[in-house]
Design an enzyme around this catalytic site. Sequence first.
Site, PDB file in Angstrom:
ATOM      1  N   ARG A 298     -14.493  -5.694 -10.706  1.00  0.00           N
ATOM      2  CA  ARG A 298     -14.567  -5.379  -9.734  1.00  0.00           C
ATOM      3  C   ARG A 298     -15.239  -3.141 -10.142  1.00  0.00           C
ATOM      4  O   ARG A 298     -15.025  -3.269 -10.902  1.00  0.00           O
ATOM      5  CB  ARG A 298     -12.842  -4.770  -8.815  1.00  0.00           C
ATOM      6  CG  ARG A 298     -12.384  -5.946  -8.587  1.00  0.00           C
ATOM      7  CD  ARG A 298     -10.963  -5.602  -8.192  1.00  0.00           C
ATOM      8  NE  ARG A 298     -10.650  -4.960  -6.842  1.00  0.00           N
ATOM      9  CZ  ARG A 298      -9.939  -5.293  -5.745  1.00  0.00           C
ATOM     10  NH1 ARG A 298      -8.717  -5.675  -6.170  1.00  0.00           N
ATOM     11  NH2 ARG A 298      -9.663  -4.514  -4.590  1.00  0.00           N
TER      12      ARG A 298
ATOM     13  N   ARG B 107      -4.569 -14.087  -1.718  1.00  0.00           N
ATOM     14  CA  ARG B 107      -4.530 -14.117   0.032  1.00  0.00           C
ATOM     15  C   ARG B 107      -4.539 -15.253   0.187  1.00  0.00           C
ATOM     16  O   ARG B 107      -4.979 -16.206   1.231  1.00  0.00           O
ATOM     17  CB  ARG B 107      -4.882 -12.581   0.671  1.00  0.00           C
ATOM     18  CG  ARG B 107      -4.122 -11.321   0.075  1.00  0.00           C
ATOM     19  CD  ARG B 107      -4.733 -10.262   1.221  1.00  0.00           C
ATOM     20  NE  ARG B 107      -4.621  -8.907   1.009  1.00  0.00           N
ATOM     21  CZ  ARG B 107      -3.040  -8.406   0.554  1.00  0.00           C
ATOM     22  NH1 ARG B 107      -1.623  -9.218   1.062  1.00  0.00           N
ATOM     23  NH2 ARG B 107      -2.457  -7.820   0.127  1.00  0.00           N
TER      24      ARG B 107
ATOM     25  N   ARG C 222     -13.790 -13.252  -0.887  1.00  0.00           N
ATOM     26  CA  ARG C 222     -13.317 -13.919  -0.367  1.00  0.00           C
ATOM     27  C   ARG C 222     -13.983 -14.659   0.890  1.00  0.00           C
ATOM     28  O   ARG C 222     -13.802 -15.394   1.154  1.00  0.00           O
ATOM     29  CB  ARG C 222     -12.257 -13.201   0.476  1.00  0.00           C
ATOM     30  CG  ARG C 222     -11.075 -12.886  -0.886  1.00  0.00           C
ATOM     31  CD  ARG C 222      -9.955 -12.043   0.258  1.00  0.00           C
ATOM     32  NE  ARG C 222      -9.096 -11.811  -0.849  1.00  0.00           N
ATOM     33  CZ  ARG C 222      -8.227 -10.593  -0.656  1.00  0.00           C
ATOM     34  NH1 ARG C 222      -8.715 -10.011  -0.134  1.00  0.00           N
ATOM     35  NH2 ARG C 222      -7.468  -9.843  -2.068  1.00  0.00           N
TER      36      ARG C 222
ATOM     37  N   LYS D 251     -13.427  -8.307  -2.952  1.00  0.00           N
ATOM     38  CA  LYS D 251     -11.863  -8.155  -3.263  1.00  0.00           C
ATOM     39  C   LYS D 251     -11.739  -8.836  -4.852  1.00  0.00           C
ATOM     40  O   LYS D 251     -12.499  -8.810  -5.990  1.00  0.00           O
ATOM     41  CB  LYS D 251     -10.982  -8.806  -2.574  1.00  0.00           C
ATOM     42  CG  LYS D 251     -11.427  -7.669  -0.764  1.00  0.00           C
ATOM     43  CD  LYS D 251      -9.943  -6.539  -0.785  1.00  0.00           C
ATOM     44  CE  LYS D 251     -10.696  -5.595   0.274  1.00  0.00           C
ATOM     45  NZ  LYS D 251      -9.983  -4.336  -0.307  1.00  0.00           N
TER      46      LYS D 251
ATOM     47  N   SER E 231     -12.433   2.411   0.358  1.00  0.00           N
ATOM     48  CA  SER E 231     -11.703   3.431   0.774  1.00  0.00           C
ATOM     49  C   SER E 231     -10.722   4.165  -0.593  1.00  0.00           C
ATOM     50  O   SER E 231     -10.660   5.441  -0.147  1.00  0.00           O
ATOM     51  CB  SER E 231     -10.406   3.194   2.159  1.00  0.00           C
ATOM     52  OG  SER E 231      -9.485   2.184   1.352  1.00  0.00           O
ATOM     53  N   GLN E 232     -10.278   3.284  -1.163  1.00  0.00           N
ATOM     54  CA  GLN E 232      -9.105   3.164  -3.015  1.00  0.00           C
ATOM     55  C   GLN E 232     -10.648   4.881  -3.770  1.00  0.00           C
ATOM     56  O   GLN E 232      -9.653   4.932  -3.874  1.00  0.00           O
ATOM     57  CB  GLN E 232      -9.370   1.697  -3.632  1.00  0.00           C
ATOM     58  CG  GLN E 232      -7.925   1.534  -2.705  1.00  0.00           C
ATOM     59  CD  GLN E 232      -8.265  -0.426  -2.728  1.00  0.00           C
ATOM     60  OE1 GLN E 232      -9.319  -0.996  -3.697  1.00  0.00           O
ATOM     61  NE2 GLN E 232      -7.083  -0.714  -2.892  1.00  0.00           N
TER      62      GLN E 232
ATOM     63  N   SER F   9       1.025  -1.100  -0.004  1.00  0.00           N
ATOM     64  CA  SER F   9       0.091   0.153  -0.149  1.00  0.00           C
ATOM     65  C   SER F   9       0.750   1.361   0.415  1.00  0.00           C
ATOM     66  O   SER F   9       0.764   2.177  -0.523  1.00  0.00           O
ATOM     67  CB  SER F   9      -0.797   0.364   1.210  1.00  0.00           C
ATOM     68  OG  SER F   9      -1.710  -1.246   1.186  1.00  0.00           O
TER      69      SER F   9
ATOM     70  N   GLY G  93      -6.231  -3.842  -8.136  1.00  0.00           N
ATOM     71  CA  GLY G  93      -7.086  -3.254  -7.641  1.00  0.00           C
ATOM     72  C   GLY G  93      -6.942  -1.249  -7.015  1.00  0.00           C
ATOM     73  O   GLY G  93      -7.646  -0.446  -7.865  1.00  0.00           O
TER      74      GLY G  93
ATOM     75  N   ASP H 292      -7.947  -6.828   4.469  1.00  0.00           N
ATOM     76  CA  ASP H 292      -7.773  -8.021   4.094  1.00  0.00           C
ATOM     77  C   ASP H 292      -6.716  -9.109   5.010  1.00  0.00           C
ATOM     78  O   ASP H 292      -6.424 -10.128   4.345  1.00  0.00           O
ATOM     79  CB  ASP H 292      -5.698  -7.495   3.669  1.00  0.00           C
ATOM     80  CG  ASP H 292      -6.276  -6.588   2.395  1.00  0.00           C
ATOM     81  OD1 ASP H 292      -7.046  -6.884   1.804  1.00  0.00           O
ATOM     82  OD2 ASP H 292      -5.652  -5.097   2.271  1.00  0.00           O
TER      83      ASP H 292
END
Length: 428
Positions: A119, A383, A341, A337, A165-166, A21, A91, A310
Amino acid sequence: MKAVVRVSSLRGIASVPGSKSHTIRGVVIGTLTEGETIIRKPLYSEDTLSAVRACKLYGAEIELKQDHWVIRGVGRNLKVPDDVVNVGNSGTTIYFMTGVAGLLEGWSVLTGDYQIRRRPIEELLTALRSLGATAFRTRENVDAPPVVVRGIMKGGKAQLDGKFSQFLSSLLIATPLVNGKTCIEVRDPKEKPYIKMTLEWLKRTGIRLNYDPELKFFEVEGPQDFKPVDFLIPSDWSSLSFFIVAAVVTSSEIRFENVDLSFTQADSVLLDILMGMGADLKVNFSDNSILVGGGRDLRAFEVDCSNSPDLFPILTVLGCFAKGESSIRGLDTIRFKETDRVAVMIEELSKMGARIGLREGVLFINGAGGLRGSEVNSHGDHRIAMALTVAGLFADGETTVNDVDCVSVSFPNFFTLMTDLGANVKVE
């Protein structure tokens, strides 16, 4: 590739790579800076290299050295890309560069791999349009890239619902370079540590803005200039979490060095969770290390993942080891994501005998009975691949995790470090 995993004990000293990040923010903000930005100990991974390639298309000169990267940015003199901006699996990069694209008068076409092309992005495009950009999806009925964007954005008002948040970080990074005042309203901000990370980068690079403590309102007066910085990238808690959990669920002892103990990264909350479970952890602030011992019985936990999505895959594995019923809430963003997930971890851990399922939007895991070795799939999600590998370290028998190539997205040396610590893992 596939990984064949058996019960293991881990021993040794480990250092994890730099934060993904932070690295991507450094590359993108460095591109928007006129002058030379240096980021030290960056993460070399598919996602961060995707950010490098994207930023080069907008005019940045980026020199990748062994222990540091030099970004020679162009400030407001961005170049219209002479090719499609393909972000691979990143992403963060697709969202950040979509905002950057709104700063140019020319057209940008942005896309990514098959996961990126699923996404959500329309809410960000709507915000860009409210600031004067032209921004649309190439598939009207699919809320996902590819997207086409053209500026030039100007000051104005934008609204976001706060789930991702992105989207907000994209606007916060781009709007200091536009003319006029930009006001951003966020109804219910999630993933707040990532927003705070972006705000730290803006402050570090000389950007002034006003915002309320709840992160629901932001005001950016432009145009401003980003100032070059020389910044040491902290270690990545998202990567570290897999090895800390691996240590506590096996008969192990690992000393982690060069750990970011500022606790500003979202996934550092893992320490609080583990301490509440009774894990053997010794944090040394004098040398930035953590000593983790395994073999203890761990109590079940309750956690809200709204701010640390995450962590979700490895927390589900941890829940399978703990005694009692653990619960995880705050699952909304986790479903968007690289994969859903929530559904994937339920599917794959169930193959291993986990007692796991959803009740009224909350995930419950009963750790009684442990796990058994099985053949499971990563679904191409880095992940998921790493979390299932950790599950195999304490599952009875042999676990095969298919399609583990994807770990290169965030942690290319994951399996090398595992085997160096003594894990019985063979990658085929």
